[in-house]
Design a protein around this motif. Structure first.
Motif, PDB file in Angstrom:
ATOM      1  N   ARG A 234       9.919  22.191  14.987  1.00 49.51           N
ATOM      2  CA  ARG A 234      10.093  22.185  16.432  1.00 49.51           C
ATOM      3  C   ARG A 234       8.807  21.864  17.178  1.00 49.51           C
ATOM      4  O   ARG A 234       8.834  21.690  18.394  1.00 49.51           O
ATOM      5  CB  ARG A 234      10.615  23.556  16.888  1.00 49.51           C
ATOM      6  N   ASP A 235       7.679  21.811  16.481  1.00 50.78           N
ATOM      7  CA  ASP A 235       6.416  21.604  17.183  1.00 50.78           C
ATOM      8  C   ASP A 235       5.786  20.252  16.869  1.00 50.78           C
ATOM      9  O   ASP A 235       4.589  20.072  17.014  1.00 50.78           O
ATOM     10  CB  ASP A 235       5.429  22.721  16.838  1.00 50.78           C
ATOM     11  N   GLY A 236       6.575  19.288  16.445  1.00 49.87           N
ATOM     12  CA  GLY A 236       6.041  17.971  16.113  1.00 49.87           C
ATOM     13  C   GLY A 236       6.291  16.928  17.173  1.00 49.87           C
ATOM     14  O   GLY A 236       6.086  15.742  16.938  1.00 49.87           O
ATOM     15  N   ASN A 237       6.719  17.332  18.356  1.00 46.81           N
ATOM     16  CA  ASN A 237       7.053  16.373  19.405  1.00 46.81           C
ATOM     17  C   ASN A 237       5.830  16.044  20.265  1.00 46.81           C
ATOM     18  O   ASN A 237       4.943  16.868  20.465  1.00 46.81           O
ATOM     19  CB  ASN A 237       8.152  16.935  20.305  1.00 46.81           C
ATOM     20  N   PRO A 238       5.764  14.807  20.780  1.00 48.59           N
ATOM     21  CA  PRO A 238       4.662  14.435  21.674  1.00 48.59           C
ATOM     22  C   PRO A 238       4.799  15.125  23.022  1.00 48.59           C
ATOM     23  O   PRO A 238       5.896  15.202  23.586  1.00 48.59           O
ATOM     24  CB  PRO A 238       4.813  12.914  21.803  1.00 48.59           C
ATOM     25  N   CYS A 239       3.671  15.631  23.540  1.00 51.15           N
ATOM     26  CA  CYS A 239       3.683  16.363  24.813  1.00 51.15           C
ATOM     27  C   CYS A 239       2.975  15.611  25.934  1.00 51.15           C
ATOM     28  O   CYS A 239       3.316  15.785  27.104  1.00 51.15           O
ATOM     29  CB  CYS A 239       2.998  17.721  24.640  1.00 51.15           C
ATOM     30  N   CYS A 240       1.970  14.814  25.586  1.00 50.76           N
ATOM     31  CA  CYS A 240       1.151  14.165  26.599  1.00 50.76           C
ATOM     32  C   CYS A 240       0.516  12.922  25.992  1.00 50.76           C
ATOM     33  O   CYS A 240       0.471  12.760  24.768  1.00 50.76           O
ATOM     34  CB  CYS A 240       0.078  15.128  27.120  1.00 50.76           C
ATOM     35  N   HIS A 241       0.006  12.048  26.846  1.00 51.43           N
ATOM     36  CA  HIS A 241      -0.592  10.810  26.375  1.00 51.43           C
ATOM     37  C   HIS A 241      -1.503  10.238  27.454  1.00 51.43           C
ATOM     38  O   HIS A 241      -1.395  10.604  28.638  1.00 51.43           O
ATOM     39  CB  HIS A 241       0.475   9.786  25.977  1.00 51.43           C
ATOM     40  N   ALA A 242      -2.397   9.369  27.050  1.00 51.40           N
ATOM     41  CA  ALA A 242      -3.327   8.729  27.975  1.00 51.40           C
ATOM     42  C   ALA A 242      -3.716   7.364  27.432  1.00 51.40           C
ATOM     43  O   ALA A 242      -3.713   7.141  26.217  1.00 51.40           O
ATOM     44  CB  ALA A 242      -4.580   9.601  28.161  1.00 51.40           C
ATOM     45  N   TYR A 243      -4.056   6.463  28.352  1.00 53.84           N
ATOM     46  CA  TYR A 243      -4.427   5.098  27.971  1.00 53.84           C
ATOM     47  C   TYR A 243      -5.736   4.716  28.650  1.00 53.84           C
ATOM     48  O   TYR A 243      -5.990   5.062  29.803  1.00 53.84           O
ATOM     49  CB  TYR A 243      -3.333   4.112  28.380  1.00 53.84           C
ATOM     50  N   TYR A 244      -6.580   3.993  27.892  1.00 56.63           N
ATOM     51  CA  TYR A 244      -7.783   3.383  28.460  1.00 56.63           C
ATOM     52  C   TYR A 244      -8.045   2.097  27.680  1.00 56.63           C
ATOM     53  O   TYR A 244      -8.013   2.110  26.442  1.00 56.63           O
ATOM     54  CB  TYR A 244      -8.998   4.316  28.352  1.00 56.63           C
ATOM     55  N   PRO A 245      -8.332   0.975  28.357  1.00 57.10           N
ATOM     56  CA  PRO A 245      -8.512  -0.307  27.654  1.00 57.10           C
ATOM     57  C   PRO A 245      -9.835  -0.374  26.906  1.00 57.10           C
ATOM     58  O   PRO A 245     -10.750  -1.114  27.273  1.00 57.10           O
ATOM     59  CB  PRO A 245      -8.450  -1.325  28.802  1.00 57.10           C
ATOM     60  N   ALA A 246      -9.948   0.386  25.829  1.00 49.02           N
ATOM     61  CA  ALA A 246     -11.187   0.434  25.048  1.00 49.02           C
ATOM     62  C   ALA A 246     -11.378  -0.867  24.278  1.00 49.02           C
ATOM     63  O   ALA A 246     -10.419  -1.478  23.795  1.00 49.02           O
ATOM     64  CB  ALA A 246     -11.141   1.614  24.083  1.00 49.02           C
ATOM     65  N   ARG A 247     -12.627  -1.270  24.123  1.00 45.01           N
ATOM     66  CA  ARG A 247     -12.919  -2.531  23.446  1.00 45.01           C
ATOM     67  C   ARG A 247     -12.568  -2.487  21.967  1.00 45.01           C
ATOM     68  O   ARG A 247     -12.277  -3.521  21.358  1.00 45.01           O
ATOM     69  CB  ARG A 247     -14.409  -2.864  23.614  1.00 45.01           C
ATOM     70  N   ASP A 248     -12.616  -1.306  21.359  1.00 43.66           N
ATOM     71  CA  ASP A 248     -12.329  -1.222  19.925  1.00 43.66           C
ATOM     72  C   ASP A 248     -10.832  -1.248  19.632  1.00 43.66           C
ATOM     73  O   ASP A 248     -10.425  -1.215  18.473  1.00 43.66           O
ATOM     74  CB  ASP A 248     -12.966   0.039  19.323  1.00 43.66           C
ATOM     75  N   GLY A 249     -10.009  -1.314  20.671  1.00 47.86           N
ATOM     76  CA  GLY A 249      -8.565  -1.388  20.468  1.00 47.86           C
ATOM     77  C   GLY A 249      -7.886  -0.049  20.314  1.00 47.86           C
ATOM     78  O   GLY A 249      -6.662   0.031  20.353  1.00 47.86           O
TER      79      GLY A 249
END
Length: 274
Positions: free
Chosen positions: A85-100
């Motif tokens: 029950r604790d394997g679900n995604p809760c949050c996320h973030a994006y930034y256009p980092a050069r390393d991909g």
């Protein structure tokens, strides 16, 4: 009872807003007990160039083109295919980092996945297993509580990021070659295997007496961090020292937080069950 009418425009002190688009097909059931969040991402160059929406519902993390309101998500990723029950995604973030490595995903079991958005989009159709470059806090190495917020630290070009936990800890990490298994100068857009990293945090900041962290947001210049806490407080921390500069109290635990562009006002909100 008839469905409520969705307002297509509204006015606030900052200006007027009009509904841009509405997704009507390919909808997934909303799960009230698991928070859903939305991240807007922009990829430049290559076949995958464009704007994307990243959002989580239930056990899945979905990626869809920003303007594809009449289509299903391009990919739907499940991080734990078992019945845990604790394997679900809760949050996320994006930034256009050069390393991909531009996408962070916080998991309910406390782990943080460092990923490439381009790699997820480029995977063969029907693939629902995420391609993960590094897993931080694996096996609750640094914090054994739910990860409620992940953020890239401003003015670090995506090299530093943090995870806010239900324990009240802010765990800060820095990308290293040991973490990714590759040189940071290479674009990891076509990873083929899942790697687990046991890097120690760069820093851990504890927000005392907060009851846990629900959300956080940086000021545009990265000098301050606003934190929404379970005790009903919103606190403004100096960054990177973590010293509390002030805050305010609300009646209920704030669940979401944003800092306006000029970095003076924090906006928090609470959710009420219908």
């Amino acid at each position: 009872m008839a469905n409520p009418v969705v307002k297509n425009h509204f006015k606030v002190p900052e200006g007027r807003y009009v509904l841009h688009s509405e997704k009507t097909l390919g909808l997934v059931p909303f799960m009230m007990r698991r928070s859903s969040r939305l991240t807007i991402a922009a990829l430049h160059g290559g076949e995958e160039e464009g704007m994307y929406m990243v959002y989580n519902v239930g056990d899945y993390l979905h990626v869809a083109p920003f303007d594809a309101t009449e289509k299903d998500p391009m990919c739907s990723l499940i991080f734990n295919p078992t019945s845990m029950r604790d394997g679900n995604p809760c949050c996320h973030a994006y930034y256009p980092a050069r390393d991909g490595l531009d996408l962070l995903v916080g998991i309910a079991n406390g782990e943080v996945a460092l990923m490439s958005l381009r790699a997820q989009i480029s995977a063969p159709p029907g693939t629902n297993r995420p391609i993960i470059a590094a897993t931080l806090n694996a096996d609750n190495e640094h914090d054994g509580t739910r990860c409620n917020v992940v953020l890239f630290v401003p003015r670090t070009n995506g090299a530093q990021f943090l995870a806010g936990h239900a324990s009240g800890n802010l765990v800060v990490y820095k990308k290293t070659p040991a973490m990714t298994g590759e040189s940071s100068s290479k674009l990891l857009a076509h990873l083929t295997s899942t790697k687990t990293a046991s890097n120690n945090p760069l820093q851990t900041i504890t927000v005392p007496g907060c009851g846990g962290i629900n959300d956080a947001a940086f000021c545009p210049d990265g000098s301050k961090l606003a934190v929404a806490c379970r005790d009903g407080s919103v606190r403004l921390l100096d960054w990177p020292s973590g010293v509390c500069l002030g805050g305010y109290q609300v009646r209920k635990s704030p669940q979401a937080l944003a800092v306006v562009a000029y970095g003076v006002c924090c906006v928090s909100c609470m959710f009420k069950a219908l």
